[in-house]
Design a protein around this motif. Structure first.
Motif, short mmCIF file in Angstrom:
data_model
loop_
_atom_site.label_atom_id
_atom_site.label_comp_id
_atom_site.label_asym_id
_atom_site.label_seq_id
_atom_site.Cartn_x
_atom_site.Cartn_y
_atom_site.Cartn_z
N CYS A 29 51.80 6.43 46.02
CA CYS A 29 50.69 6.41 46.99
C CYS A 29 51.02 5.51 48.18
CB CYS A 29 49.41 5.94 46.31
SG CYS A 29 48.70 7.15 45.17
N LEU A 30 51.62 4.38 47.91
CA LEU A 30 51.97 3.48 49.01
C LEU A 30 53.03 4.09 49.91
CD1 LEU A 30 51.98 0.07 47.09
CD2 LEU A 30 50.27 0.87 48.71
N ARG A 31 53.96 4.82 49.32
CA ARG A 31 54.97 5.51 50.13
C ARG A 31 54.35 6.60 50.99
NH1 ARG A 31 59.94 6.15 45.73
NH2 ARG A 31 60.92 4.09 46.14
N ARG A 32 53.31 7.23 50.47
CA ARG A 32 52.63 8.28 51.23
C ARG A 32 51.78 7.71 52.37
NH1 ARG A 32 51.62 13.38 48.26
NH2 ARG A 32 52.88 13.38 46.36
N GLY A 33 51.56 6.39 52.36
CA GLY A 33 50.82 5.78 53.47
C GLY A 33 49.51 5.13 53.10
N ALA A 34 49.22 5.02 51.80
CA ALA A 34 48.00 4.32 51.40
C ALA A 34 48.11 2.83 51.77
CB ALA A 34 47.77 4.46 49.90
N LEU A 89 44.50 14.58 50.00
CA LEU A 89 43.63 14.04 51.04
C LEU A 89 44.38 12.98 51.85
CD1 LEU A 89 40.81 13.87 52.37
CD2 LEU A 89 40.20 12.19 50.61
N LEU A 90 45.10 12.10 51.16
CA LEU A 90 45.87 11.05 51.82
C LEU A 90 46.92 11.66 52.75
CD1 LEU A 90 46.93 8.14 52.22
CD2 LEU A 90 48.21 8.41 50.07
N ASP A 91 47.65 12.67 52.25
CA ASP A 91 48.69 13.31 53.07
C ASP A 91 48.09 13.93 54.34
OD1 ASP A 91 50.58 12.60 51.23
OD2 ASP A 91 50.60 14.56 50.22
N THR A 92 46.93 14.57 54.19
CA THR A 92 46.28 15.21 55.34
C THR A 92 45.86 14.16 56.37
OG1 THR A 92 45.43 16.96 53.89
CG2 THR A 92 44.42 16.74 56.06
N ILE A 93 45.30 13.06 55.89
CA ILE A 93 44.88 12.00 56.81
C ILE A 93 46.08 11.42 57.54
CG2 ILE A 93 43.92 9.66 56.90
CD1 ILE A 93 42.08 10.49 54.57
N ARG A 94 47.17 11.17 56.82
CA ARG A 94 48.34 10.57 57.44
C ARG A 94 49.01 11.51 58.45
NH1 ARG A 94 46.61 6.82 57.59
NH2 ARG A 94 46.76 4.97 56.31
#
Length: 446
Positions: free
Chosen positions: A91-96, A63-68
């Motif tokens: 998670c922080l690297r992915r953009g959280a 979900l995070l990847d899709t949002i980013r």
């Protein structure tokens, strides 16, 4: 009002968080798994997503990847009961934006959310300031104590506290944008964004994206989602300058926004709801534009809830001296000088019609203050057509000087005939608006 998407498969946890966030007035949508959360996200606009990392159907990381991929503006808080340092870093690297371990104190969550919304507000204001910092503003307030200007002030005082749409009309250089700024500064939205867009300065192909924003991949070069002027002005005021030049297809889309307070970005399907007060400026006669089929009548009715006409300078000549003093004070500060203006020079200025209105007056004062022979502007420092001198002299057969004088007189006549409307003046002269602007600049009419 900020809108939050909450994705949590644990029903007790989801209800607890939902109830607490609703107490703070935030709008919250909830989903019990990742797929429903993604469906809600693709349908609506969210300021924040709070998601569990382990959910059936679609996990929090996906979900995070899709949002980013779609947006960098939406903040994401990831929750987990199975956390580790490696998970947090991933998670922080992915953009959280935040990573929270369960169980956690709900008050701590509220503090984090409040901080994120404050940062979002600062980001939005920075975007607005960045867009505005390139604009050259010579003065920042309306000036004049004449009866004509007192009527303007009275209408502003009456209309500013309301949410009504105001259509500001008047010739070029009469201070329409200053009036719009005065309305905003006197309204309950004074501490919210004031965003302006010049509808005549942006090509038709880019105007929709400027107004409504665009999604990533909407067109060539759209490598990120971008907010438009309507989103930037949310809860504040949006000034549509030179609205009479807006293309017909965009007039229909603007009408819909005025009616429904919502729109879609270019290349997007989700509706975005905004709370924006609309102010519109034009130097065109919109009734005539409607009759000619170039402007929508229903849009005019929507915009002209409260009409405000800015008087041309020739209708309040008694304000010329006050304007000269205000312009000189600003120019002296800018140039580090103490130039004044003589009574005879002011008298000459009061005899001139000023087709370019206060903007033309300011440019004349700036030029005279720089080129004057002493520390006082006299009639000799003013342009020939204002000081009453003939130009060129009768015995002067210099072709360039005579052609320049004739060209200047033609431009001034066209501006008078068109009521200061440069687009119409350019048509009368048989040249482009850009060409007219260049000639006015070269002849010190800009």
């Amino acid at each position: 009002m900020p809108r939050i998407l909450l994705a949590e498969d644990d029903e007790i946890m989801r209800i607890s968080i939902y109830d607490r966030l609703r107490k703070y007035g935030w709008q919250v949508d909830e989903a019990e798994d990742g797929r429903k959360a993604l469906a809600l996200y693709e349908k609506n606009q969210y300021d924040l997503v709070i998601s569990d990392i382990r959910m059936p159907g679609l996990d929090g990381r996906t979900l995070l990847d899709t949002i980013r991929r779609q947006s960098l503006d939406t903040d994401v808080i990831i929750m987990t009961a199975y956390g580790s340092i490696e998970d947090a870093i991933d998670c922080l690297r992915r953009g959280a934006t935040e990573y929270i371990l369960k169980p956690f104190d709900l008050d701590d969550l509220v503090i984090r959310i409040t901080r994120l919304f404050s940062h979002q507000a600062v980001r939005t204001r920075c975007e607005i300031l960045e867009a505005a910092c390139g604009e050259r503003r010579h003065h920042h307030r309306l000036i004049g104590g004449s009866k004509a200007m007192q009527q303007v002030y009275q209408l502003i005082d009456q209309a500013a506290p309301t949410p009504s749409t105001i259509l500001i009309t008047g010739e070029s250089g009469t201070g329409k944008e200053l009036a719009a700024r005065a309305i905003h500064d006197s309204s309950p939205r004074r501490d919210k964004p004031f965003v302006s867009i010049n509808c005549a300065a942006i090509p038709d192909g880019l105007m929709e994206s400027e107004l409504f924003g665009h999604e990533k991949g909407a067109f060539t070069g759209a490598d990120q989602r971008r907010k438009g002027k309507f989103e930037l002005a949310d809860n504040g005021t949006l000034l549509l300058d030179e609205l009479g030049d807006l293309a017909a297809p965009l007039q229909a889309k603007l009408l819909r926004v005025l009616q429904e307070s919502q729109f879609e970005r270019v290349g997007g399907s989700r509706s975005i709801r905004v709370d924006v007060r609309i102010l519109a400026c034009t130097s065109k006669d919109l009734d005539r534009e409607v009759e000619a089929g170039r402007f929508r009548r229903d849009l005019l009715y929507r915009l002209q809830v409260i009409p405000l006409r800015m008087p041309p300078l020739r209708e309040h000549r008694e304000d010329i001296e006050a304007l000269c003093q205000a312009f000189l004070q600003e120019i002296n500060t800018l140039h580090g000088r103490t130039v004044t203006i003589s009574a005879s020079a002011v008298a000459c200025l009061k005899q001139y019609d000023f087709p370019g209105n206060a903007r033309e007056l300011r440019n004349i004062i700036e030029r005279a203050s720089v080129l004057c022979r002493g520390m006082e502007i006299t009639p000799a420092d003013l342009p020939a057509e204002i000081a009453g001198r003939s130009e060129p002299a009768a015995g002067d057969l210099n072709l360039g000087a005579r052609l320049a004088a004739a060209e200047k007189e033609c431009i001034l006549t066209a501006l008078r005939e068109s009521g200061g409307n440069r687009t119409e003046a350019a048509k009368l002269l048989g040249i482009s608006r850009k060409n007219l602007w260049e000639k006015m600049k070269n002849l010190s009419l800009e």
